[in-house]
Write a protein that holds these residues in place. Sequence first.
Motif, PDB file in Angstrom:
ATOM      1  N   LYS A   1       0.820  -1.217   0.000  1.00  0.00           N
ATOM      2  CA  LYS A   1       0.000   0.000   0.000  1.00  0.00           C
ATOM      3  C   LYS A   1       0.851   1.263   0.000  1.00  0.00           C
ATOM      4  O   LYS A   1       1.842   1.359   0.724  1.00  0.00           O
ATOM      5  CB  LYS A   1      -0.859   0.067   1.269  1.00  0.00           C
ATOM      6  CG  LYS A   1      -1.770  -1.077   1.521  1.00  0.00           C
ATOM      7  CD  LYS A   1      -2.703  -0.659   2.652  1.00  0.00           C
ATOM      8  CE  LYS A   1      -3.276  -1.830   3.382  1.00  0.00           C
ATOM      9  NZ  LYS A   1      -4.113  -1.352   4.494  1.00  0.00           N
TER      10      LYS A   1
ATOM     11  N   PRO B   1       1.100  -8.685   5.901  1.00  0.00           N
ATOM     12  CA  PRO B   1       0.640 -10.012   5.468  1.00  0.00           C
ATOM     13  C   PRO B   1      -0.824  -9.949   5.035  1.00  0.00           C
ATOM     14  O   PRO B   1      -1.609  -9.197   5.612  1.00  0.00           O
ATOM     15  CB  PRO B   1       0.801 -10.874   6.723  1.00  0.00           C
ATOM     16  CG  PRO B   1       0.810  -9.913   7.866  1.00  0.00           C
ATOM     17  CD  PRO B   1       1.395  -8.637   7.343  1.00  0.00           C
TER      18      PRO B   1
ATOM     19  N   LYS C   1      -6.950   4.863  -0.712  1.00  0.00           N
ATOM     20  CA  LYS C   1      -5.849   4.384  -1.538  1.00  0.00           C
ATOM     21  C   LYS C   1      -6.343   3.590  -2.744  1.00  0.00           C
ATOM     22  O   LYS C   1      -5.822   3.732  -3.848  1.00  0.00           O
ATOM     23  CB  LYS C   1      -4.895   3.546  -0.668  1.00  0.00           C
ATOM     24  CG  LYS C   1      -4.300   4.344   0.495  1.00  0.00           C
ATOM     25  CD  LYS C   1      -3.568   3.484   1.501  1.00  0.00           C
ATOM     26  CE  LYS C   1      -4.457   2.612   2.361  1.00  0.00           C
ATOM     27  NZ  LYS C   1      -5.238   3.341   3.401  1.00  0.00           N
ATOM     28  N   SER C   2      -7.401   2.785  -2.526  1.00  0.00           N
ATOM     29  CA  SER C   2      -7.915   1.963  -3.640  1.00  0.00           C
ATOM     30  C   SER C   2      -8.361   2.831  -4.807  1.00  0.00           C
ATOM     31  O   SER C   2      -8.197   2.455  -5.963  1.00  0.00           O
ATOM     32  CB  SER C   2      -9.103   1.107  -3.196  1.00  0.00           C
ATOM     33  OG  SER C   2      -8.811   0.475  -1.982  1.00  0.00           O
TER      34      SER C   2
ATOM     35  N   ILE D   1      -3.034   0.428  -4.031  1.00  0.00           N
ATOM     36  CA  ILE D   1      -2.997  -0.838  -3.291  1.00  0.00           C
ATOM     37  C   ILE D   1      -2.832  -2.023  -4.237  1.00  0.00           C
ATOM     38  O   ILE D   1      -3.459  -2.061  -5.303  1.00  0.00           O
ATOM     39  CB  ILE D   1      -4.311  -1.037  -2.501  1.00  0.00           C
ATOM     40  CG1 ILE D   1      -4.411   0.011  -1.408  1.00  0.00           C
ATOM     41  CG2 ILE D   1      -4.392  -2.437  -1.914  1.00  0.00           C
ATOM     42  CD1 ILE D   1      -5.387  -0.301  -0.333  1.00  0.00           C
TER      43      ILE D   1
ATOM     44  N   ASP E   1      -6.591  -1.012   8.207  1.00  0.00           N
ATOM     45  CA  ASP E   1      -6.445   0.330   7.638  1.00  0.00           C
ATOM     46  C   ASP E   1      -6.842   1.322   8.729  1.00  0.00           C
ATOM     47  O   ASP E   1      -7.611   0.969   9.629  1.00  0.00           O
ATOM     48  CB  ASP E   1      -7.372   0.475   6.416  1.00  0.00           C
ATOM     49  CG  ASP E   1      -7.213   1.823   5.709  1.00  0.00           C
ATOM     50  OD1 ASP E   1      -6.175   2.481   5.913  1.00  0.00           O
ATOM     51  OD2 ASP E   1      -8.135   2.196   4.957  1.00  0.00           O
TER      52      ASP E   1
ATOM     53  N   ARG F   1      -4.550 -11.105   4.956  1.00  0.00           N
ATOM     54  CA  ARG F   1      -5.472 -11.855   5.818  1.00  0.00           C
ATOM     55  C   ARG F   1      -6.599 -12.398   4.971  1.00  0.00           C
ATOM     56  O   ARG F   1      -7.021 -11.769   4.009  1.00  0.00           O
ATOM     57  CB  ARG F   1      -6.043 -10.916   6.891  1.00  0.00           C
ATOM     58  CG  ARG F   1      -5.000 -10.278   7.786  1.00  0.00           C
ATOM     59  CD  ARG F   1      -4.151 -11.313   8.449  1.00  0.00           C
ATOM     60  NE  ARG F   1      -3.473 -10.783   9.633  1.00  0.00           N
ATOM     61  CZ  ARG F   1      -2.355 -11.281  10.132  1.00  0.00           C
ATOM     62  NH1 ARG F   1      -1.771 -12.307   9.536  1.00  0.00           N
ATOM     63  NH2 ARG F   1      -1.826 -10.775  11.220  1.00  0.00           N
TER      64      ARG F   1
ATOM     65  N   GLU G   1     -15.436  -7.996   7.978  1.00  0.00           N
ATOM     66  CA  GLU G   1     -14.889  -6.642   7.952  1.00  0.00           C
ATOM     67  C   GLU G   1     -15.904  -5.658   8.511  1.00  0.00           C
ATOM     68  O   GLU G   1     -17.062  -5.642   8.106  1.00  0.00           O
ATOM     69  CB  GLU G   1     -14.504  -6.260   6.521  1.00  0.00           C
ATOM     70  CG  GLU G   1     -13.323  -7.059   5.995  1.00  0.00           C
ATOM     71  CD  GLU G   1     -12.694  -6.451   4.744  1.00  0.00           C
ATOM     72  OE1 GLU G   1     -13.366  -5.637   4.073  1.00  0.00           O
ATOM     73  OE2 GLU G   1     -11.530  -6.780   4.467  1.00  0.00           O
TER      74      GLU G   1
ATOM     75  N   ASN H   1     -11.295   1.229   8.699  1.00  0.00           N
ATOM     76  CA  ASN H   1     -12.125   0.525   7.726  1.00  0.00           C
ATOM     77  C   ASN H   1     -11.229  -0.178   6.727  1.00  0.00           C
ATOM     78  O   ASN H   1     -10.671   0.459   5.850  1.00  0.00           O
ATOM     79  CB  ASN H   1     -13.045   1.514   6.998  1.00  0.00           C
ATOM     80  CG  ASN H   1     -13.961   0.800   6.020  1.00  0.00           C
ATOM     81  OD1 ASN H   1     -14.277  -0.374   6.202  1.00  0.00           O
ATOM     82  ND2 ASN H   1     -14.359   1.493   4.965  1.00  0.00           N
TER      83      ASN H   1
HETATM   84  N1  LIG Z   1      -3.512  -7.008   4.982  1.00  0.00           N
HETATM   85  C1  LIG Z   1      -4.665  -7.198   4.296  1.00  0.00           C
HETATM   86  N2  LIG Z   1      -5.171  -8.444   4.171  1.00  0.00           N
HETATM   87  C2  LIG Z   1      -6.330  -8.644   3.487  1.00  0.00           C
HETATM   88  N3  LIG Z   1      -7.039  -7.680   2.913  1.00  0.00           N
HETATM   89  C3  LIG Z   1      -6.598  -6.404   3.015  1.00  0.00           C
HETATM   90  C4  LIG Z   1      -5.405  -6.098   3.716  1.00  0.00           C
HETATM   91  N4  LIG Z   1      -5.209  -4.773   3.651  1.00  0.00           N
HETATM   92  C5  LIG Z   1      -6.248  -4.278   2.940  1.00  0.00           C
HETATM   93  N5  LIG Z   1      -7.085  -5.255   2.544  1.00  0.00           N
HETATM   94  C6  LIG Z   1      -8.338  -5.114   1.784  1.00  0.00           C
HETATM   95  O1  LIG Z   1      -8.207  -4.063   0.871  1.00  0.00           O
HETATM   96  C7  LIG Z   1      -9.201  -3.086   1.076  1.00  0.00           C
HETATM   97  C8  LIG Z   1      -8.639  -1.702   0.846  1.00  0.00           C
HETATM   98  O2  LIG Z   1      -7.528  -1.475   1.682  1.00  0.00           O
HETATM   99  P1  LIG Z   1      -7.465  -0.224   2.653  1.00  0.00           P
HETATM  100  O3  LIG Z   1      -6.165  -0.245   3.331  1.00  0.00           O
HETATM  101  O4  LIG Z   1      -8.655  -0.219   3.483  1.00  0.00           O
HETATM  102  O5  LIG Z   1      -7.443   0.972   1.594  1.00  0.00           O
HETATM  103  P2  LIG Z   1      -8.391   2.217   1.340  1.00  0.00           P
HETATM  104  O6  LIG Z   1      -7.518   3.394   1.593  1.00  0.00           O
HETATM  105  O7  LIG Z   1      -8.796   2.145  -0.074  1.00  0.00           O
HETATM  106  O8  LIG Z   1      -9.538   2.146   2.269  1.00  0.00           O
HETATM  107  C9  LIG Z   1      -9.625  -3.285   2.500  1.00  0.00           C
HETATM  108  O9  LIG Z   1     -10.932  -2.846   2.676  1.00  0.00           O
HETATM  109  C10 LIG Z   1      -9.471  -4.776   2.674  1.00  0.00           C
HETATM  110  O10 LIG Z   1     -10.633  -5.443   2.211  1.00  0.00           O
END
Ligand SMILES: Nc1ncnc2c1ncn2[C@@H]1O[C@H](COP(=O)(O)OP(=O)(O)O)[C@@H](O)[C@H]1O
Length: 704
Positions: free
Chosen positions: A529, A581, A538-539, A544, A694, A583, A588, A681
Amino acid sequence: VTRVQSADLRRILTPRSVVIVGARDSSPSSFGVVEALGRVGFAGRIFAVNRSATPAHGLPTVTTCAAIGEPVDAAVLLVPAGAVFDVLDDVAAAGIGTAVVFSSGWGEAGPDGAAEQRALATRARQLGVMLVGPNCLGFMNVAARAGAWIASVPPNITPGPVAIVSQSGGMGNALADLAAEYGIGLSHIVTTGNEAMLSTTDVVEYLVEDELTRSVAIFTEAIAEPARFMAAAARARELGKAIVILKAGSSEIAARNAVSHTGSLVGDDRVVDAALRQAGAIRVRSLEELVVTAAVIAHAGMLRTPGVAVVSMSGGSVDVIADEAARLGLELPQFDDSSVREIRAVLPDYAAVRNPLDLTGGSLGNELERVLKIVDRQDDFGVVAVLCNVPAYDSCKTATINSLINTVGAGLESITMPGFVLSQSVAHLNEAGRASTAAAGVVGLPGLALGIAALASLSKWSARRPAPRPGATPATSGQGARQRGALSEWSARQLLEPLGVPFVPAVLAGSADDAAAAAGGYDGPVAVKLVSPDVQHKSDVGGIRLGVEGAANVRRAFEDVIASAVARAGGPRVEGVQISPMRRGGVELLVGVMRDPQWGLVLAVGLGGVFVEALADVALRLLPVSAADVGEMLGELRGAKVLHGARGEPAVDRAALVDAIRAIADAAWQLGHELACIEVNPLRADHHGAEALDALVVFREVPS
Ligand SMILES: Nc1ncnc2c1ncn2[C@@H]1O[C@H](COP(=O)(O)OP(=O)(O)O)[C@@H](O)[C@H]1O
Ligand SMILES: [Mg+2]
């Protein structure tokens, strides 16, 4: 603003003499004051004042208050807005302490009117006169047979335990009419209008302490001083009194906090809901429900237990009652074995023994009383409603129905728990019905819909554990004092992790090599990320990459997230790239804390992760919260079931989830005054525990 003291308010609301300024025989408003005082049984003197001393309503009439020549407690100002200042001087000169101002065209009419209104309040304060209104209909102290009321009053208005406070005069008038219609006794009705000096909260604070008042029914458009209002509601709760409120004007403040999802999920009205609930107040949606609910609670008080029993003289209604109860989440406990046995001995063989209980029509003698005593003995029940129709008109059946009502009255009299007569519809509420219920000493609930709704509120209100809210306020200068604007995910983590918020492990990598090395330290694929304070989602900007495996892919992902963020987010500041890592599975959640301009920090917990907005399934509480509050919030979610193990997964570790949510809430509380919002979230939960994947933290500028 100087607060109105209770002792003063008692005096203000109990005038022993009243002058009508602007009294005229031809004016219905003027006549209304006299009629109203007559109908509540006012024993004091009434004077009339008008410019020409033209006699009005057969009262002693002079040209100024000062000319009355004896002490007067309250003046009702029926003069146009333009004349109010002069009249106020005269009122003060006559030593009158209270001025009820009827005229409109003040604060409600725009900025000029608002300025005039402020000037009026200032003048009243200087003169030592308490201003009620402007733009109000005054008040009635029904219990003390006094008042200064400018509207109509039903002839059968009766003293009793319900107080009404309404910002709107018209709504206050309608509430008084309804109360009389339903045979509900009132202690006070106070309309506050534009509240230039006397506010709804002032009046509520006073009424909560008033001995005769057992519940306060409020109509308001805004709760001006939330903290004071909450304290008054908490005090009511302590005294076993109810605050029932119809709050209108639930439109939203737009764009509360553009950078978080929480803001868009949490409308003002939902915050008000949460706040009122936490204060132990009951929120209703109609005037009818307001009056009836207040009456039910005033009569029953806090139930020994929330279970409601219904005994019916009409089989047709029991299913409607059961359905309505289920819809409203009202608990109708079933009869236990010994109750069933005893009831069987009373009723015919074919009667089905369940709650709601159908007495099968024939049972109008001492069967009812015997059944009520059985209900009373079973400690799952805290209140009973007896469904029976009240006479609507005179007919050959009137005597029979009246004797039935008397039987019900005697039955309810013979038990220890509170009871009500529930009628099948609102239709019966006429003179005959009121007379017979009053004679039998029973409290009638007008119709199944209103009656069951009010019983449901009574039951829930009694069930809610009185949660004394800590009086603490958030830190005024927490860690936030040094921060401004949004933090990157990495910085948010640095802030929240030491405060006890559990996070998925992560490494901040400054180069592709670092990233590959960090990924090598974890088993299996990683999440890559972008870390930037300028990118909150970020998405949205390709910041990401999920499920990345192998050193080469991790290197590429490192370059990619930076490149696409630079391309799509217009050159954001980049602090690095975060490696965690991956998950799998679990549930969620969104956990957000945002600042409501009125109510302060509000915690929102919702299901859904990326779908949270589409599902809009969130529970809210004002901070601070206890672990029990958080547990309750999870239970309120429509999708609560997924926490118990959806799609074949084991149930989530609920204690760990509650702890994680509380840690986020407590962190927000500690971060203090400068915090705008925290949003985690997703917070991911499974049977092993809960961790943040996050985090977003935003600070605000606070003018010093
Ligand atoms: N370490 C992780 N393991 C599994 N899924 C993840 C992980 N980090 C992020 N995600 C998935 O990616 C999505 C977007 O990541 P996030 O860090 O929440 O970014 P954003 O800034 O877009 O909210 C999360 O809602 C989650 O579903
Ligand atoms: Mg996120």
